[in-house]
Enzyme design. Structure first.
Site, PDB file in Angstrom:
ATOM      1  N   ARG A   1       0.857  -1.191   0.000  1.00 11.70           N
ATOM      2  CA  ARG A   1       0.000   0.000   0.000  1.00 11.70           C
ATOM      3  C   ARG A   1       0.891   1.237   0.000  1.00 11.70           C
ATOM      4  O   ARG A   1       1.723   1.415   0.878  1.00 11.70           O
ATOM      5  CB  ARG A   1      -0.936   0.032   1.213  1.00 11.70           C
TER       6      ARG A   1
ATOM      7  N   ASP B   1      -4.235   3.060  13.951  1.00 13.24           N
ATOM      8  CA  ASP B   1      -3.392   3.715  12.955  1.00 13.24           C
ATOM      9  C   ASP B   1      -3.914   5.134  12.772  1.00 13.24           C
ATOM     10  O   ASP B   1      -4.748   5.603  13.545  1.00 13.24           O
ATOM     11  CB  ASP B   1      -3.325   2.910  11.646  1.00 13.24           C
TER      12      ASP B   1
END
Length: 513
Positions: free
Chosen positions: A148, A427
């Site tokens: 990613r 996150d």
């Protein structure tokens, strides 16, 4: 030394070519986001648009999905540090999403080390020995690797093009692709990517053009590069079919990035007092606006032969057996719902959840590799996707938001983007929800369930008190050696500014090496 092995002359010329062709368009796309924001702030709610009726009413499918991506029932995500990469690839999962985005704090060292680690993982030579002498190595059949890259908005300040920082996403893409595409293809896999935070089909088309250009430049067949796109912004949910169409040679699926989606809902509708969200803890996938988003994503993907991936389970297993069984039951129920709705796979943040989540999907999938055969046929409207959310705003919830955000920001500016806090793997998205929620409550003078009106003064008072709670929880040594005061100060500034800051990682990035 490692910089030299990762950034050689060929890579530099590839990055220059990409920047030459695509940077200006990327800047235009970011400007378009500002125009869209002004429109919504001015009272025009997001909606589907009729210009693309021809795309929606015609028959087409995305290009065929490679064999090693046909079964993605459980994917683990995590940052690209060496031990994590080995453990994630060895976990009982189908795919590891190696993350240069929301679970990585992009210091130069972390970004470069991450590329070295992934290159070594692809060649199969990766190993890691900890201080106690324990050696970690890859198993014989590791998970499939997907990288990613960073979002379109994030710069890479260590690499300049014509005096300006280049796009972090182009840097991440170029390095991972260049170093690994040949080895991956020889192994029967390929250069696979997750693309985050897209808002429009035009941004998807930009990525598709980057992929076409790269395939041509390296003499590869069209569709060699494959991408899964996260639908984690509110604007993008209205353009999923267009995103699939404009990336049809390269796209294999869409993913419900649920935490970022909640953050984007708050951010996009920040001027609408009737759409203020309650405590974060109460915003689960059973809320009507989130359920509609998940169902529409499945319906749209399966109609076009693409995968519909479910969202993240952020829970971390507990050492306390009684508590752990409660956690695993919650995770199981959440994942069973996704599988029953028709999702093809889902995300976890910890290997200890793999068995539970596999069993939830196995029960529904049986001997199928995926659920592309499940066609939903519902009329999901803009009203359903924008539906206000019920639930309480509590002082306890607000204080918890403050503690999570401050601890996450402190870790991020210290170079760690993936942090276990109070039993959840947090996150950047969770800190984003925490601080935008409070900003919105202040902005609309909302009242907490105990009658207190949320003001800047109330927030600052709580921030001071919760900083002291954190101090007690982490202890004097950790507190004085950490960057908690700086983190609280950044939290204060982004929560009390009159204009909502788009991404906390932008001002945060200025505090990184």
């Amino acid at each position: 030394e490692k910089d030299k092995s990762i950034i050689n002359q060929n890579i530099k010329s590839f990055i220059c070519d990409l920047s030459e062709r695509f940077l200006e368009r990327r800047n235009d796309l970011l400007e378009e986001r500002e125009h869209f924001k002004a429109k919504v702030d001015g009272g025009s709610l997001p909606d589907f648009f009729s210009e693309s009726n021809s795309i929606i009413s015609s028959e087409w499918k995305v290009f065929p999905i490679p064999n090693d991506l046909k079964d993605r029932r459980v994917e683990i995500t995590g940052p690209v540090d060496r031990k994590m990469v080995i453990n994630a690839l060895n976990a009982n999962v189908k795919v590891f999403m190696a993350d240069f985005e929301d679970s990585l704090s992009p210091t130069w060292d972390k970004v470069i080390d991450g590329q070295v680690n992934l290159r070594d993982a692809v060649t199969g030579t990766i190993s890691y020995t900890n201080e106690q002498g324990k050696c970690y190595q890859l198993s014989s059949s590791p998970a499939v690797l997907i990288a990613r890259v960073r979002g379109l908005h994030l710069p890479e300040k260590h690499v300049l093009w014509k005096g300006e920082p280049i796009a972090g996403c182009l840097f991440d893409f170029a390095l991972y692709f260049y170093h690994n595409y040949q080895t991956l293809l020889e192994k029967g896999s390929g250069p696979y990517f997750y693309i985050p935070k897209l808002q429009t089909w035009q941004e998807a088309k930009w990525w598709s053009d980057v992929f076409h250009f790269t395939e041509n430049r390296f003499g590869l067949d069209t569709g060699t590069i494959k991408a899964t796109v996260l639908i984690e912004t509110l604007p993008a949910v209205f353009q999923m079919e267009e995103i699939l169409f404009h990336m049809k040679e390269h796209i294999v699926g869409l993913n419900c990035g649920r935490w970022d989606y909640i953050f984007s809902y708050i951010k996009t509708l920040k001027n609408y007092p009737d759409r203020v969200l309650p405590d974060r803890q109460g915003i689960t996938m059973t809320q009507p606006f989130l359920s509609a988003y998940s169902r529409l994503l499945i319906q749209t993907c399966h109609k076009r032969g693409a995968f519909a991936m479910g969202g993240m389970s952020a829970f971390i297993p507990s050492r306390d057996p009684a508590q752990n069984s409660v956690i695993l039951q919650k995770v199981y129920d959440d994942k069973k719902l996704e599988a029953t709705n028709g999702h093809d796979g889902t995300w976890i943040a910890h290997p200890g959840l793999a068995e539970t989540v596999l069993s939830a999907f196995d029960e529904v999938l049986g001997d199928r590799s995926n659920q592309l055969d499940i066609q939903r046929n519902e009329n999901i409207t803009a009203e359903m996707l924008l539906a206000p959310c019920t639930g309480e705003r509590t002082e306890q919830g607000m204080r918890a938001n403050i503690r999570v955000a401050v601890q996450y920001i402190e870790a991020w500016i210290s170079g760690n983007g993936c942090v276990p806090i109070y039993g959840l793997m947090e996150d950047a998205a969770t800190a984003e929800i925490s601080r935008t929620s409070i900003w919105q409550w202040i902005h609309h003078k909302k009242t907490l369930s105990n009658g207190k009106v949320v003001t800047k003064a109330l927030f600052r008072e709580m921030l001071k008190e919760e900083l002291e709670v954190i101090h007690q929880e982490v202890g004097e040594t950790r507190f004085s050696q950490g960057r908690f005061i700086e983190a609280a100060s950044l939290m204060d500034s982004i929560t009390t500014q009159d204009e909502l800051v788009d991404f906390l990682t932008l001002p945060g990035y200025q505090l990184l090496n």
